[in-house]
Design an enzyme around this catalytic site. Structure first.
Site, short mmCIF file in Angstrom:
data_model
loop_
_atom_site.label_atom_id
_atom_site.label_comp_id
_atom_site.label_asym_id
_atom_site.label_seq_id
_atom_site.Cartn_x
_atom_site.Cartn_y
_atom_site.Cartn_z
N ASN A 112 49.13 42.39 38.35
CA ASN A 112 47.90 41.78 37.82
C ASN A 112 48.23 40.35 37.37
O ASN A 112 49.26 40.12 36.73
CB ASN A 112 47.38 42.61 36.65
CG ASN A 112 47.40 44.09 36.98
OD1 ASN A 112 48.47 44.65 37.23
ND2 ASN A 112 46.27 44.71 36.99
N HIS B 75 41.31 40.11 41.95
CA HIS B 75 42.41 39.16 41.80
C HIS B 75 42.35 38.03 42.83
O HIS B 75 43.25 37.89 43.65
CB HIS B 75 43.76 39.88 41.94
CG HIS B 75 44.00 40.95 40.92
ND1 HIS B 75 44.96 41.93 41.07
CD2 HIS B 75 43.41 41.20 39.73
CE1 HIS B 75 44.94 42.73 40.01
NE2 HIS B 75 44.00 42.32 39.20
N GLU C 144 47.97 50.31 39.86
CA GLU C 144 47.54 50.55 38.48
C GLU C 144 46.81 51.89 38.42
O GLU C 144 45.98 52.18 39.27
CB GLU C 144 46.62 49.38 38.11
CG GLU C 144 45.62 49.64 37.04
CD GLU C 144 44.55 48.52 36.98
OE1 GLU C 144 44.79 47.39 37.45
OE2 GLU C 144 43.47 48.80 36.45
N GLY D 136 44.15 30.13 38.70
CA GLY D 136 44.66 31.06 39.71
C GLY D 136 44.66 30.50 41.13
O GLY D 136 45.26 31.11 42.02
N GLY E 183 37.63 35.32 32.91
CA GLY E 183 38.01 36.69 33.27
C GLY E 183 38.50 37.52 32.10
O GLY E 183 38.45 38.76 32.14
N ASN F 145 38.14 41.74 31.99
CA ASN F 145 39.25 42.40 32.69
C ASN F 145 39.84 43.55 31.89
O ASN F 145 39.46 43.82 30.76
CB ASN F 145 40.31 41.38 33.15
CG ASN F 145 41.05 40.73 32.01
OD1 ASN F 145 41.25 41.33 30.97
ND2 ASN F 145 41.45 39.48 32.21
P1 FAE Z 1 38.88 32.62 35.34
O1 FAE Z 1 39.40 33.48 34.26
O2 FAE Z 1 38.13 33.25 36.46
O3 FAE Z 1 37.97 31.51 34.65
C1 FAE Z 1 37.22 30.58 35.37
C2 FAE Z 1 36.07 30.12 34.48
O4 FAE Z 1 35.51 28.93 35.01
C3 FAE Z 1 34.93 31.14 34.38
O5 FAE Z 1 34.57 31.30 33.03
C4 FAE Z 1 33.82 30.49 35.19
O6 FAE Z 1 32.52 30.82 34.72
C5 FAE Z 1 34.10 29.02 35.02
N1 FAE Z 1 33.65 28.17 36.11
C6 FAE Z 1 33.87 28.35 37.42
N2 FAE Z 1 33.33 27.34 38.16
C7 FAE Z 1 32.76 26.49 37.24
C8 FAE Z 1 32.04 25.28 37.38
N3 FAE Z 1 31.82 24.72 38.57
N4 FAE Z 1 31.57 24.69 36.25
C9 FAE Z 1 31.79 25.25 35.03
N5 FAE Z 1 32.47 26.41 34.86
C10 FAE Z 1 32.96 27.02 35.95
O7 FAE Z 1 40.04 31.74 36.01
N6 FAE Z 1 44.09 40.39 35.64
C11 FAE Z 1 45.15 40.86 34.96
O8 FAE Z 1 46.19 40.19 34.88
N7 FAE Z 1 45.09 42.10 34.32
C12 FAE Z 1 43.99 42.89 34.41
O9 FAE Z 1 43.96 43.99 33.82
C13 FAE Z 1 42.86 42.42 35.15
N8 FAE Z 1 41.74 43.18 35.29
C14 FAE Z 1 40.63 42.63 35.89
C15 FAE Z 1 39.44 43.35 35.90
C16 FAE Z 1 38.28 42.76 36.39
C17 FAE Z 1 36.98 43.55 36.40
C18 FAE Z 1 38.30 41.42 36.89
C19 FAE Z 1 37.05 40.76 37.41
C20 FAE Z 1 39.50 40.71 36.90
C21 FAE Z 1 40.66 41.30 36.41
N9 FAE Z 1 41.85 40.59 36.35
C22 FAE Z 1 42.95 41.12 35.72
C23 FAE Z 1 41.97 39.24 36.94
C24 FAE Z 1 41.98 38.13 35.90
O10 FAE Z 1 40.90 38.27 35.00
C25 FAE Z 1 41.92 36.79 36.64
O11 FAE Z 1 43.07 36.69 37.46
C26 FAE Z 1 41.88 35.60 35.69
O12 FAE Z 1 40.75 35.66 34.84
C27 FAE Z 1 41.86 34.30 36.46
O13 FAE Z 1 42.06 33.24 35.55
P2 FAE Z 1 41.65 31.76 35.93
O14 FAE Z 1 42.11 30.86 34.86
O15 FAE Z 1 42.09 31.48 37.32
#
Ligand code: FAE
Length: 536
Positions: free
Chosen positions: A513, A475, A389, A503, A143, A147
């Protein structure tokens, strides 16, 4: 795809490769490097929770393999840029789509936002369930690549409410500061903010909130504000000031590939495999975890199915990825001792997006930075807690729209169930559950509209004048909630040496966020696990 060797240095530089083909968008896959079939530790995913796990394992001298389904984003395409812009999206924008699916569906009811693209492992995915879709990042950095960079520490009282068994003093004294330092959190210079054209849209929304008697607050970010000022001055290539964000930032943003993951590779103990999706987890008789992973090419075809073994398994696939893997493992009997809380407690963090229409004299400006720096903070209003936000809408023209991503205290939760026919999980979230978030956002923004004699925008979210975008979330939180599916440190109940660090540990809502919270909780888990579980 290539195994990335320890070619990075710590600090805010992009990861470099010994194998350039791994990141060239149009390159043919090269010969398979030596496979690492067994590693003491495997980390699934490379988002916040995964990146913390990889770094701390690497620093502890534990050889660690990271498996990420997306690609590494570090090599320019034919236009000289790593990422494409939001205004001219191409195949790099979205994960195996033929048309982009941006959060904003329309402008003046016209289908002018989305574009046809070719199928490719692009950086942003939108995962569809029956009544809810979820935006997630795909690639090395998860993410953090897509993000808005808002790096918010939750209100301590709300954190304590959500995590009653976690020592809040330790979190606020040790792990939140550690996470912020590692992520490179900084704040906009208030004097520059007040003067620059690029944040006029924020100042207009602040004025309107204040007219309604509401409090606004500056919000830190991981985008380098010094760099942004140089963009504004014309002395550095524009990124946040060129509309880049949800399909990646070419400059300025301290995404995880420049922070935690660069440092993890720098330990020399961490290897990342890209374009490998873990599909199944089981346990061998000797207690080793066995992972089945599909290696895909850039057309999405599975070119190889691999098996990996490890002693310590860290799940960081995000709320959706980790929940799916564990629910499937429980329901197909490969990890039958997983408890009933696995897959439960999922929420949207109460997300609702909406736009307001300003008066002609209240211009928001054609120039808008993509990095949000302010929120309307009405969380203390116990009757209707909302943190909104102030979001940018950089279209390069004056549009008089004030856009917001509201985070509401929606108590609704959903559960993932396994669908044996498709081998995937379903999410039991209903439209009625989203309506709760809408009700809360509407109460707050009705107040703002009344105080400013303004109305909502009806043209942004498609359909018949939809005002509140309540059918997607940025989120996703929960599915393997701390203290329920796991112990109080993310150790999965029923299995030893199996951990969740992402998460999915957060019980559906954190009020702000979420990535700083996810990072800080992962730091806490890793400190405990390395002290207690990995001793010889
Ligand atoms: P995450 O960052 O989603 O990473 C999971 C990773 O695991 C990804 O790279 C996947 O491709 C990979 N994956 C999943 N399943 C598999 C599998 N089976 N095998 C191999 N790889 C896999 O997880 N949060 C903020 O705090 N501030 C912001 O300003 C904000 N803006 C955002 C804007 C957008 C457009 C989006 C989409 C999200 C935003 N978020 C924001 C949310 C934040 O990016 C999100 O909460 C975190 O990225 C979640 O972190 P995790 O470690 O849970």
């Amino acid at each position: 795809m290539a195994a990335l060797q320890a070619a990075a240095t710590a600090g805010f530089t992009r990861i470099t490769l010994d194998s350039a083909q791994a990141a060239e968008p149009n390159a043919e896959p090269a010969a398979e490097p030596d496979a690492v079939d067994n590693a003491p530790a495997i980390v699934v995913g490379s988002g916040y929770g995964a990146a913390v796990a990889a770094l701390r394992l690497g620093q502890a001298g534990i050889r660690t393999l990271v498996l990420e389904m997306g690609r590494l984003w570090n090599t320019p395409g034919s236009d000289g840029k790593v990422f494409c812009s939001t205004n001219a999206p191409d195949q790099r924008s979205m994960w195996f789509r033929t048309r982009t699916e941006a959060p904003l569906a329309s402008f003046l009811w016209l289908d002018v936002v989305n574009r046809d693209i070719s199928r490719y492992p692009g950086v942003l995915d939108r995962v569809h369930f029956a009544d809810m879709s979820v935006f997630v990042g795909r690639g090395v950095g998860g993410g953090s690549l897509v993000n808005g960079g808002m790096a918010v520490t939750p209100l301590r009282s709300y954190f304590a409410e959500q995590f009653p068994t976690v020592d809040a003093a330790e979190m606020y004294g040790t792990y939140f500061p550690r996470a912020r330092a590692m992520l490179g959190v900084n704040t906009v210079d208030p004097a520059w903010f007040e003067a620059t054209d690029w944040y006029r849209f924020t100042r207009v929304s602040r004025k309107h909130a204040q007219n309604a008697g509401l409090r606004t607050t500056f919000v830190p970010n991981v985008y380098d504000f010094g760099y942004m000022q140089r963009e504004a001055a014309g002395t550095a290539p524009k990124s946040a000031l060129a509309g880049e964000v949800i399909y990646g930032n070419n400059q300025g943003k301290r995404s995880l590939d420049r922070t935690y993951l660069a440092s993890a590779l720098g330990t020399g103990n961490v290897t990342i495999h890209t374009l490998e999706k873990v599909r199944a987890i089981s346990r061998a008789a000797d207690g080793t975890y066995v992972l089945t992973a599909d290696r895909i090419d850039t057309t999405g075809n599975v070119v190889e199915t691999k098996q990996y073994g490890c002693t310590y398994l860290f799940l960081g696939g995000g709320s959706l990825g980790t929940s799916e893997l564990l629910v499937r493992a429980r329901e197909t009997g490969t990890l039958p001792a997983l408890n009933a809380s696995v897959g439960a407690g999922w929420g949207t963090n109460g997300n609702v997006m909406l736009g307001r229409a300003n008066h002609l004299w209240d211009t928001v400006g054609a120039n808008q930075s993509t990095m949000p720096v302010m929120g309307i903070d009405d969380w203390a209003n116990t009757a209707n807690p909302v943190f909104a936000e102030i979001a940018p809408l950089p279209m390069g023209l004056e549009h008089w729209v004030s856009l917001y991503l509201a985070i509401t205290k929606n108590p609704q939760r959903a559960t993932f169930t396994y669908d044996a026919a498709s081998g995937t999980v379903k999410l039991g979230w209903s439209a009625a559950q989203s309506a709760v978030s809408v009700g809360m956002a509407k109460k707050l923004f009705d107040r703002i509209n009344a105080a400013n004699a303004t109305i909502y925008r009806y043209d942004l979210f498609g359909g018949a004048g939809k005002v509140f975008a309540d059918d997607f979330t940025y989120h996703p939180l929960g599915g393997c909630v701390l203290g329920r599916a796991t112990d109080d440190y993310g150790r999965v109940k029923g299995y030893s040496r199996l951990y969740v660090t992402d998460g999915s540990l957060v019980p559906g809502s954190i009020g702000v966020n979420p990535f700083v919270t996810i990072t800080a909780l992962a730091e806490r888990t890793m400190a405990r696990v390395l002290a207690e579980d990995t001793a010889p």
